[in-house]
Design a protein around this motif. Structure first.
Motif, PDB file in Angstrom:
ATOM      1  N   ALA A  96      -6.322  -2.810  14.731  1.00 40.25           N
ATOM      2  CA  ALA A  96      -7.185  -2.814  13.548  1.00 40.25           C
ATOM      3  C   ALA A  96      -6.626  -1.901  12.465  1.00 40.25           C
ATOM      4  N   GLU A  97      -6.109  -0.748  12.867  1.00 37.89           N
ATOM      5  CA  GLU A  97      -5.522   0.179  11.895  1.00 37.89           C
ATOM      6  C   GLU A  97      -4.257  -0.405  11.283  1.00 37.89           C
ATOM      7  N   ILE A  98      -3.457  -1.063  12.091  1.00 36.64           N
ATOM      8  CA  ILE A  98      -2.243  -1.697  11.571  1.00 36.64           C
ATOM      9  C   ILE A  98      -2.601  -2.786  10.575  1.00 36.64           C
ATOM     10  N   SER A  99      -3.614  -3.575  10.904  1.00 35.35           N
ATOM     11  CA  SER A  99      -4.062  -4.627   9.992  1.00 35.35           C
ATOM     12  C   SER A  99      -4.545  -4.039   8.673  1.00 35.35           C
ATOM     13  N   ASN A 100      -5.274  -2.937   8.747  1.00 33.00           N
ATOM     14  CA  ASN A 100      -5.771  -2.292   7.532  1.00 33.00           C
ATOM     15  C   ASN A 100      -4.614  -1.747   6.694  1.00 33.00           C
ATOM     16  N   MET A 101      -3.622  -1.114   7.337  1.00 30.98           N
ATOM     17  CA  MET A 101      -2.474  -0.592   6.597  1.00 30.98           C
ATOM     18  C   MET A 101      -1.693  -1.712   5.922  1.00 30.98           C
ATOM     19  N   MET A 102      -1.549  -2.838   6.593  1.00 34.18           N
ATOM     20  CA  MET A 102      -0.845  -3.962   5.983  1.00 34.18           C
ATOM     21  C   MET A 102      -1.623  -4.495   4.779  1.00 34.18           C
ATOM     22  N   ARG A 103      -2.933  -4.580   4.916  1.00 34.60           N
ATOM     23  CA  ARG A 103      -3.756  -5.037   3.791  1.00 34.60           C
ATOM     24  C   ARG A 103      -3.578  -4.115   2.585  1.00 34.60           C
ATOM     25  N   LEU A 104      -3.563  -2.812   2.823  1.00 36.34           N
ATOM     26  CA  LEU A 104      -3.413  -1.845   1.739  1.00 36.34           C
ATOM     27  C   LEU A 104      -2.025  -1.933   1.112  1.00 36.34           C
ATOM     28  N   ALA A 105      -0.994  -2.134   1.950  1.00 39.27           N
ATOM     29  CA  ALA A 105       0.375  -2.235   1.434  1.00 39.27           C
ATOM     30  C   ALA A 105       0.546  -3.474   0.575  1.00 39.27           C
ATOM     31  N   VAL A 106      -0.025  -4.571   1.016  1.00 39.63           N
ATOM     32  CA  VAL A 106       0.059  -5.819   0.239  1.00 39.63           C
ATOM     33  C   VAL A 106      -0.696  -5.669  -1.079  1.00 39.63           C
ATOM     34  N   ALA A 107      -1.863  -5.016  -1.039  1.00 43.79           N
ATOM     35  CA  ALA A 107      -2.673  -4.834  -2.244  1.00 43.79           C
ATOM     36  C   ALA A 107      -1.945  -4.020  -3.305  1.00 43.79           C
ATOM     37  N   MET A 108      -1.003  -3.192  -2.902  1.00 45.66           N
ATOM     38  CA  MET A 108      -0.241  -2.399  -3.860  1.00 45.66           C
ATOM     39  C   MET A 108       0.639  -3.279  -4.743  1.00 45.66           C
ATOM     40  N   GLY A 109       0.885  -4.518  -4.330  1.00 48.96           N
ATOM     41  CA  GLY A 109       1.740  -5.412  -5.101  1.00 48.96           C
ATOM     42  C   GLY A 109       1.033  -6.174  -6.203  1.00 48.96           C
ATOM     43  N   ASP A 110      -0.257  -5.924  -6.398  1.00 49.98           N
ATOM     44  CA  ASP A 110      -1.012  -6.610  -7.447  1.00 49.98           C
ATOM     45  C   ASP A 110      -0.434  -6.248  -8.812  1.00 49.98           C
ATOM     46  N   GLU A 111       0.083  -7.228  -9.522  1.00 47.43           N
ATOM     47  CA  GLU A 111       0.739  -6.956 -10.808  1.00 47.43           C
ATOM     48  C   GLU A 111      -0.232  -6.539 -11.902  1.00 47.43           C
ATOM     49  N   ASN A 112      -1.515  -6.631 -11.630  1.00 45.75           N
ATOM     50  CA  ASN A 112      -2.517  -6.213 -12.621  1.00 45.75           C
ATOM     51  C   ASN A 112      -2.896  -4.744 -12.489  1.00 45.75           C
ATOM     52  N   HIS A 113      -2.225  -4.025 -11.595  1.00 45.62           N
ATOM     53  CA  HIS A 113      -2.527  -2.613 -11.425  1.00 45.62           C
ATOM     54  C   HIS A 113      -2.278  -1.835 -12.717  1.00 45.62           C
ATOM     55  N   SER A 114      -3.180  -0.895 -12.981  1.00 45.27           N
ATOM     56  CA  SER A 114      -2.912   0.138 -13.977  1.00 45.27           C
ATOM     57  C   SER A 114      -2.278   1.310 -13.242  1.00 45.27           C
ATOM     58  N   ALA A 115      -1.811   2.302 -13.985  1.00 40.61           N
ATOM     59  CA  ALA A 115      -1.241   3.483 -13.339  1.00 40.61           C
ATOM     60  C   ALA A 115      -2.274   4.130 -12.419  1.00 40.61           C
ATOM     61  N   GLU A 116      -3.542   4.161 -12.872  1.00 46.26           N
ATOM     62  CA  GLU A 116      -4.587   4.802 -12.090  1.00 46.26           C
ATOM     63  C   GLU A 116      -4.892   4.036 -10.811  1.00 46.26           C
ATOM     64  N   THR A 117      -5.029   2.706 -10.921  1.00 43.68           N
ATOM     65  CA  THR A 117      -5.391   1.932  -9.735  1.00 43.68           C
ATOM     66  C   THR A 117      -4.235   1.866  -8.736  1.00 43.68           C
ATOM     67  N   LEU A 118      -2.998   1.850  -9.237  1.00 42.72           N
ATOM     68  CA  LEU A 118      -1.858   1.849  -8.329  1.00 42.72           C
ATOM     69  C   LEU A 118      -1.751   3.185  -7.592  1.00 42.72           C
ATOM     70  N   ALA A 119      -1.987   4.276  -8.307  1.00 41.30           N
ATOM     71  CA  ALA A 119      -1.976   5.587  -7.655  1.00 41.30           C
ATOM     72  C   ALA A 119      -3.058   5.653  -6.584  1.00 41.30           C
ATOM     73  N   GLY A 120      -4.233   5.109  -6.886  1.00 41.64           N
ATOM     74  CA  GLY A 120      -5.318   5.092  -5.908  1.00 41.64           C
ATOM     75  C   GLY A 120      -4.981   4.251  -4.689  1.00 41.64           C
ATOM     76  N   ALA A 121      -4.360   3.094  -4.923  1.00 37.10           N
ATOM     77  CA  ALA A 121      -3.976   2.232  -3.810  1.00 37.10           C
ATOM     78  C   ALA A 121      -2.913   2.897  -2.948  1.00 37.10           C
ATOM     79  N   ASP A 122      -1.979   3.584  -3.591  1.00 36.10           N
ATOM     80  CA  ASP A 122      -0.934   4.303  -2.874  1.00 36.10           C
ATOM     81  C   ASP A 122      -1.539   5.391  -1.992  1.00 36.10           C
ATOM     82  N   LEU A 123      -2.475   6.141  -2.562  1.00 39.53           N
ATOM     83  CA  LEU A 123      -3.119   7.213  -1.802  1.00 39.53           C
ATOM     84  C   LEU A 123      -3.856   6.663  -0.590  1.00 39.53           C
ATOM     85  N   LYS A 124      -4.599   5.573  -0.757  1.00 40.87           N
ATOM     86  CA  LYS A 124      -5.345   4.986   0.357  1.00 40.87           C
ATOM     87  C   LYS A 124      -4.401   4.618   1.494  1.00 40.87           C
ATOM     88  N   PHE A 125      -3.237   4.086   1.130  1.00 47.28           N
ATOM     89  CA  PHE A 125      -2.277   3.705   2.168  1.00 47.28           C
ATOM     90  C   PHE A 125      -1.804   4.925   2.954  1.00 47.28           C
TER      91      PHE A 125
END
Length: 246
Positions: free
Chosen positions: A128-157
């Motif tokens: 379950a943790e591996i699945s969650n980490m993969m979901r977070l890593a994939v979400a970092m590739g969203d091209e609509n990220h702002s600097a703030e949202t990308l930093a937040g996604a990076d931190l969550k990962f």
């Protein structure tokens, strides 16, 4: 992270006094070794009661910034006494502006902890943790990220990797990682370059892939690569800034 990037801050009287005095100390407005103004003057300056002021001073003392001295006053301590693992102190450093050396030191601490956390995650993470980490890593590739949202996604990962390590002490270094990521993204965010976002996502996906394979050395190496890439981006940002001022 919201406080540093967006400028949001708590507004209770206690938080206001702690925040303003803390920033003044870290920025050097009250230099190391100096004596702070008396309680009466500070209470009037911040328009708070002496009770609120005393509690704020206790908070700053607990962070290692000040020490009360009988018949002398409250003295600003040496920087070696400051608790740099404290989120507030790290935030005040960033509010005042940090140099390349400070961010380099942060990256060294990350290299000391996070690759080992990735190695432990390869050993201990649940599916379950591996699945969650993969979901977070994939979400970092969203091209609509702002600097703030990308930093937040990076931190969550990265927090997810610490938690998946199975070592409860790892989670306590989350504040340092947050500060380091804020520094990286404030100086040089890749959001203007869509390929840069995609590369960041791929690099983080690679970490999860190695964790999923239970390949501990490869997971460590993949995490080291991510941290070193971020550090080089900071160095390049400083070089460009120096070039623009030359």
């Amino acid at each position: 992270m919201e406080t540093v990037i967006m400028g949001a801050s708590a507004r209770t009287s206690h938080a206001q006094v702690v925040g303003e005095l803390g920033k003044a100390i870290v920025s050097g407005q009250f230099p190391v070794g100096s004596i702070l103004p008396g309680d009466g003057e500070l209470a009037m300056r911040f328009k708070v009661s002496r009770t609120v002021l005393r509690e704020a001073m206790k908070t700053l003392a607990a962070k290692g910034l000040i020490v009360p001295r009988a018949r002398i006053g409250t003295r600003v301590t040496e920087k070696s006494q400051w608790n740099l693992f404290d989120n507030d102190i790290l935030t005040w450093h960033f509010n005042g502006g940090v140099d390349e050396e400070f961010l380099y030191h942060l990256s060294e601490i990350r290299l000391a902890f996070e690759p080992h956390a990735a190695e432990l995650a390869a050993r201990n993470a649940t599916e379950a943790e591996i699945s969650n980490m993969m979901r977070l890593a994939v979400a970092m590739g969203d091209e609509n990220h702002s600097a703030e949202t990308l930093a937040g996604a990076d931190l969550k990962f990265h927090i997810a990797v610490l938690e998946a390590s199975g070592n409860p002490f790892m989670r306590t270094v989350g504040g340092l990682i947050e500060a380091a990521l804020v520094g990286v993204f404030k100086l040089s965010s890749p959001v203007e370059d869509k390929s840069g976002i995609a590369e960041i996502s791929r690099n983080h996906i690679r970490i999860v892939e190695q964790i999923s394979r239970r390949d501990e050395p490869a997971a460590r190496a993949a995490m080291e690569h991510v941290i070193r890439v971020g550090r080089e981006r900071v160095r390049e940002a400083f070089r460009q800034d120096e070039g623009s001022r030359a």
